[in-house]
Write an enzyme that holds these catalytic residues in place. Structure first.
Site, short mmCIF file in Angstrom:
data_model
loop_
_atom_site.label_atom_id
_atom_site.label_comp_id
_atom_site.label_asym_id
_atom_site.label_seq_id
_atom_site.Cartn_x
_atom_site.Cartn_y
_atom_site.Cartn_z
N ASP A 1 -33.62 23.53 3.25
CA ASP A 1 -32.57 22.73 2.63
C ASP A 1 -32.90 22.34 1.20
OD1 ASP A 1 -31.97 22.86 5.27
OD2 ASP A 1 -31.29 20.80 5.44
N TYR B 1 -27.31 18.39 16.15
CA TYR B 1 -27.91 17.09 15.79
C TYR B 1 -28.42 16.39 17.05
CZ TYR B 1 -25.05 17.14 11.45
OH TYR B 1 -24.47 17.43 10.24
N ASP C 1 -26.04 20.06 -1.89
CA ASP C 1 -26.90 18.98 -2.40
C ASP C 1 -27.65 19.43 -3.66
OD1 ASP C 1 -26.09 17.54 -0.16
OD2 ASP C 1 -27.73 18.37 1.04
N ASN D 1 -18.90 15.60 1.67
CA ASN D 1 -19.82 16.11 2.70
C ASN D 1 -19.25 15.93 4.10
OD1 ASN D 1 -22.15 17.46 2.06
ND2 ASN D 1 -23.34 15.60 1.62
O1 CKP Z 1 -23.83 20.17 2.15
P1 CKP Z 1 -25.24 20.66 2.25
O2 CKP Z 1 -25.36 22.00 2.91
O3 CKP Z 1 -25.93 20.64 0.92
O4 CKP Z 1 -25.95 19.59 3.17
C1 CKP Z 1 -27.06 19.88 3.97
C2 CKP Z 1 -27.60 18.65 4.65
O5 CKP Z 1 -27.75 16.04 5.82
C3 CKP Z 1 -28.70 19.01 5.62
O6 CKP Z 1 -29.96 18.71 5.02
C4 CKP Z 1 -28.40 18.17 6.85
O7 CKP Z 1 -29.49 17.49 7.32
C5 CKP Z 1 -27.27 17.24 6.42
O8 CKP Z 1 -26.60 17.97 5.40
C6 CKP Z 1 -26.41 16.84 7.61
O9 CKP Z 1 -26.57 15.71 8.08
O10 CKP Z 1 -25.62 17.69 8.05
MG MG Z 2 -22.44 19.32 1.09
#
Ligand code: CKP
Ligand code: MG
Length: 310
Positions: A291, A102, A255, A167
């Site tokens: 994603d 990040y 997601d 998350n």
């Molecule tokens: O839990 P997931 O793998 O569905 O999440 C993925 C997202 O927002 C990804 O788009 C990334 O940008 C984030 O999680 C994050 O901030 O880690």
């Molecule tokens: Mg997730």
């Protein structure tokens, strides 16, 4: 107002085909858990609103243009002139294994605050049917966390159904920090989504789902990765296996799963149908790169039932 309101940070995303230090080419897109869910719902024909902040820069334009193109409502999002849009780098290493970095500290996205939420909820018209919040937004700082607290408070008062996806991101905060922030929200949450290993963020109980239900959550949906998912409520425990697809890229699968689940809820589908739709949209994300790029529209939802040529 809208079917779904969600709030969070969306970043420009760079995807390499190998270690970044070797240079080469990268694909550029956007990524953000909450906007992934918003895109998933918009593709399925629902009205989705994303509240977030981007910088006055090209990555911010990319985020806004992409979300607009996907039919996500940005009326209550804004541009901050004084901070850059965050970046996320996915370096592909081995098969589906990415190194994720990040560059989001001090970003425009982390300047989201309660005033952004107030503006959205003060808008004329009916309240959102659903509010979706995640632990990621809460981890971005005091102001974004207060934005989530305010959104939950306003949604609760307005009678919206509230979904929380844990998350957990250990690059952003520890389990104990997440627990201290998320547990106080639970009395207002209707639907919890968590993977098996995230449940300990919400409760120390030996039977986490039972504990969350007795704390007032109406439905607890637990994701088991390749093992499928289970929905727990006061009346039912329903399990669905994952759909068998080639694993191309698991980022965004959670997601996508939430988008299917919430789409089913918006359509008035029962818990077992909601879980079916969730494992289906999750499978689309797993089987495609990116994603959110591979998320299905309405007509495509049935694609996995037909197989090749069907
Ligand atoms: O839990 P997931 O793998 O569905 O999440 C993925 C997202 O927002 C990804 O788009 C990334 O940008 C984030 O999680 C994050 O901030 O880690
Ligand atoms: Mg997730």
């Amino acid at each position: 107002m809208t079917d779904l309101l969600t709030l969070g940070e969306t970043m420009a995303a760079f995807r390499t085909t190998g270690p970044l230090r070797l240079g080469g080419t990268a694909g550029i897109s956007v990524a953000g858990s909450e906007s992934n869910v918003a895109i998933g719902l918009a593709r399925l024909g629902h009205q989705a609103t994303w509240v977030g902040v981007t910088g006055a820069d090209e990555p911010g334009e990319l985020v806004r243009r992409t979300l607009r193109a996907e039919g996500v409502d940005l009326t209550w999002s804004r541009v901050d002139e004084a901070a850059p849009t965050g970046l996320i780098i996915f370096e592909n290493r081995v098969a589906d294994i990415n190194r994720v970095t990040y560059h989001r500290s001090g970003s425009a996205g982390s300047r989201l605050g309660p005033a952004d939420v107030t503006r959205a909820f003060d808008a004329p018209g009916p309240p959102p049917r659903l509010l979706h919040v995640t632990g990621i937004t809460c981890a971005l700082g005091v102001e974004p966390y207060q934005a989530v607290v305010e959104a939950v408070r306003r949604a609760r008062t307005a009678g919206s159904t509230i979904c929380l996806d844990v998350n957990h991101r250990n690059r952003l905060w520890s389990v104990s920090e997440a627990a201290a922030a998320l547990r106080p929200l639970l009395p207002s949450i209707d639907l919890v989504v968590a993977s098996d290993d995230e449940l300990s963020v919400l409760t120390d109980a030996a039977d986490p789902a039972a504990a969350l239900l007795s704390a007032g959550v109406a439905e607890v949906v637990v994701k088991h990765g390749a093992g499928g998912a289970t929905s727990h409520s006061a009346t039912d425990t329903i399990h669905r296996p994952a759909r068998t697809v080639p694993v191309v890229d698991t980022v965004g699968a959670g997601d996508a799963f939430v988008a299917g689940l919430l789409s089913g809820w918006l359509d008035g589908v029962d818990a077992s149908g909601r879980l079916d739709r969730a494992v289906t949209t999750g499978a689309f994300a797993v089987a495609t790169r990116g994603d959110w790029e591979g998320l299905p529209d309405r007509a495509e939802l049935a694609l996995l039932d037909h197989g090749p040529g069907g």
